[in-house]
Design an enzyme around this catalytic site. Structure first.
Site, PDB file in Angstrom:
ATOM      1  N   GLY A  63       0.840  -1.202   0.000  1.00 17.07           N
ATOM      2  CA  GLY A  63       0.000   0.000   0.000  1.00 17.07           C
ATOM      3  C   GLY A  63       0.862   1.233   0.000  1.00 17.07           C
ATOM      4  CB  CYS A  90       5.309  -4.036   0.468  1.00 13.66           C
ATOM      5  SG  CYS A  90       6.171  -2.478   0.298  1.00 13.66           S
ATOM      6  CE1 TYR A  91       0.808   1.075   5.476  1.00 14.49           C
ATOM      7  CE2 TYR A  91      -0.785  -0.709   5.705  1.00 14.49           C
ATOM      8  CZ  TYR A  91      -0.334   0.541   6.059  1.00 14.49           C
ATOM      9  OH  TYR A  91      -1.005   1.265   7.012  1.00 14.49           O
ATOM     10  CG  HIS A 177       5.917  -5.496  -4.386  1.00 13.65           C
ATOM     11  ND1 HIS A 177       4.611  -5.357  -3.983  1.00 13.65           N
ATOM     12  CD2 HIS A 177       6.578  -4.416  -3.910  1.00 13.65           C
ATOM     13  CE1 HIS A 177       4.476  -4.243  -3.300  1.00 13.65           C
ATOM     14  NE2 HIS A 177       5.659  -3.650  -3.232  1.00 13.65           N
ATOM     15  CG  ASP A 235     -15.693  -9.730 -21.556  1.00 14.01           C
ATOM     16  OD1 ASP A 235     -14.791 -10.558 -21.788  1.00 14.01           O
ATOM     17  OD2 ASP A 235     -15.469  -8.546 -21.247  1.00 14.01           O
ATOM     18  CE  LYS A 378     -11.282  -9.605 -22.576  1.00 11.40           C
ATOM     19  NZ  LYS A 378     -12.541  -8.857 -22.729  1.00 11.40           N
TER      20      LYS A 378
END
Ligand code: XMP
Length: 522
Positions: A63, A90-91, A177, A235, A378
């Site tokens: 974040g 991380c955060y 990350h 879709d 997707k």
């Protein structure tokens, strides 16, 4: 949080608590690539709501905030008592460290980019990795003192505490990350978390999704009827095939020809879905009405509004003709429904508006809308399409905007301009496919420019319009790069368009990226 009343999601899921990182969606996609279902939940949900999701594991996202800031997002620490494994990124790592009594320090400058971590201690999180690994860092805060009971398992030059573990409690934290591609073995780290630490089973496949989703649709719809607006895009087509599998011809699909479709599109849709796939398809040719409303309009937003509004009018009129229908179906995808903590980009807003016009919102509130793809990304929808027996050509079609060619004709939309653009666009796409480049591009299309320039053809002087070629690569349309097309191919495309399309004597290439440009011209 999404309502799973009607869904094909499995029992076993990972909950990702979103603290606002730009990478949160990527964490979900990476986990799902390992065939484990993952869902994003905003950090501010109560811990009871989070517990209600029955997570098999929890990931705390990164974040943008600093953990000791006044309004920094807080971790509902009760969720740690659920006893399920936790991975803080991380955060998320800082939130864990703060809760367990360690110390965080604000770094004097942000560390952003590649870094090398050294693995200090054997940990199940790093199984199969080398002693030194390249990772992606993006942080301000860092851990000064890890909490009691936690061990440092990796360090980097800039962050002594690059990863920690409490093996007994199954709580892990990383400063970097793992979800980002630049973390070379990030996928292995996530795999280790899911399978070595959480002992999950990789059972989230599109095959299993079809089975549970079909059952859920049957349960919900009973012997009722469902109405779907079919656009011919990926879709809505996949939604149609899934619903057809579940309820057969109690699915009514309405396909509206708004007059600004691609060349032969309506014929192709009828052929494909009505004749070949035996869908219960109602074809409405409303092109004259749309074109009459668009006459004299050159403002892009006004074009969008006119087409959007008229679509609803035509669609609702057809629905009334069918008589009673119990549900409205939509091909809404997961990125459209995530309650994102970070700010959303303009394309997200466009799409969500598209599926959330007031008439539809009213139906959603009354529980009359079915969105069977609302848990899927997707790439999963494409996989689902293949699993449902759809052709690759259909499943890998480029996105096509609702307002169609109207926003690719700069200025007024006239029948003659539509015809010119359809022909030019058809040649362009055909050549791109022939060159084997279609799948590597996010979108490729032609744009009609109402600018006239002078040319010579044979012995004659011409004074005609311009076609621009737009080809981009992208992963989610939020950002895009203009795509490199080989010189020979460009030459062929230009020659063919100028020679074969009456009304065009010049072709130009768009070399703008997004941002600051957008993918569409209007
Ligand atoms: P832009 O032009 O904003 O486009 O970079 C991002 C993506 O969204 C599509 N797009 C639309 N889709 N209605 C739609 O259904 C619209 O009004 C619309 N405008 C843009 C565009 O094709 C691209 O994939």
């Amino acid at each position: 949080m999404i309502d799973h009343a009607l869904s094909g999601v499995p029992e076993q899921k990972v909950v990702i608590l979103d603290f606002g990182s730009q990478y949160t969606q990527l964490i979900a996609r990476r986990i799902r690539e390992q065939k484990v279902y993952a869902e994003i939940v905003p950090f501010h949900k109560t811990w009871k709501e989070i517990a209600g999701e029955k997570p098999a594991a929890i990931v705390l996202s990164g974040g943008p905030s600093s953990i000791y800031e006044k309004d920094a997002p807080q971790l509902q620490t009760e969720i740690l008592s659920l006893g399920v494994p936790v991975l803080g990124i991380c955060y998320g790592l800082c939130a864990l460290v703060k809760h367990f009594g360690g110390n965080i320090e604000g770094a004097s400058r942000r560390e952003y980019g590649r870094a090398v971590i050294e693995i200090k201690k054997k940990s199940p999180l790093f199984r199969g990795l080398k002693k030194k690994e390249t990772v992606w860092m993006s942080h301000g805060d860092k851990v000064a003192v890890p909490p009691k009971g936690f061990e440092i398992v990796a360090s980097s030059e800039n962050a002594e505490t690059a990863a920690i573990e409490h093996r007994e409690k199954k709580i892990y934290g990383v400063q970097f990350h793992p979800e980002v591609y630049h973390t070379v073995n990030g996928q292995q780290i996530l795999k280790n978390f899911l399978f070595e630490i959480c002992k999950l089973t990789p059972s989230w496949t599109m095959k299993s999704f079809i089975e549970s989703s079909v059952q859920a649709i049957r349960r919900e719809v009973g012997d009722g009827t469902v109405l779907l607006g079919l656009s011919g895009g990926v879709d809505s087509s996949v939604t149609a095939m899934l619903l057809q599998k579940a309820i057969g011809d109690r699915l009514y699909c309405v396909f509206v020809n708004n007059g600004v479709l691609r060349k032969n599109e309506s014929e192709k849709v009828i052929e494909r879905f009505k004749r070949h796939m035996k869908l219960n398809l109602i074809y409405v040719d409303a092109s004259k009405r749309f074109l009459a409303l668009l006459k004299g309009v050159d403002d892009p937003e006004q074009k969008r509004r006119i087409i959007g509004r008229e679509f609803i009018n035509v669609f609702m009129k057809e629905a009334k003709k069918i008589g009673r229908f119990d549900y409205l179906a939509q091909g809404t995808l997961y990125p459209d429904v995530i309650e994102s903590v970070s700010t959303k980009g303009p394309s997200d807003t466009i799409k969500s508006h598209h599926n959330r016009v007031p008439e539809v919102l009213k139906l959603i509130k009354s529980g009359k809308v079915i969105e069977p793809l609302k848990e899927l990304f997707k790439d999963e929808v494409r996989e689902l399409g293949i699993e449902l027996g759809m052709s690759e050509e259909l499943v890998y079609r480029h996105p096509f905007p609702g307002p169609g060619l109207a926003i690719r004709i700069i200025g007024e939309v006239t029948p003659q301009r539509i015809k010119i653009l359809q022909e030019a666009d058809d040649i362009l796409v055909e050549e791109i496919k022939f060159a084997g480049l279609y799948r590597s591009l996010w979108q490729v299309f032609a744009v009609f420019l109402p600018v006239r320039s002078v040319g010579v053809m044979g012995d004659k002087r011409t004074y005609e319009n311009v076609i621009a070629i737009r080809a981009v690569t992208s992963v989610d349309a939020m950002t895009a790069d203009w795509a490199y097309l080989p010189e020979e191919l460009l030459r062929r495309i230009s020659n063919r368009i100028i020679n074969e399309v009456r009304g065009i004597n010049r072709v130009v290439l768009d070399i703008s990226s997004k941002p600051p440009s957008t993918i569409e011209w209007e």
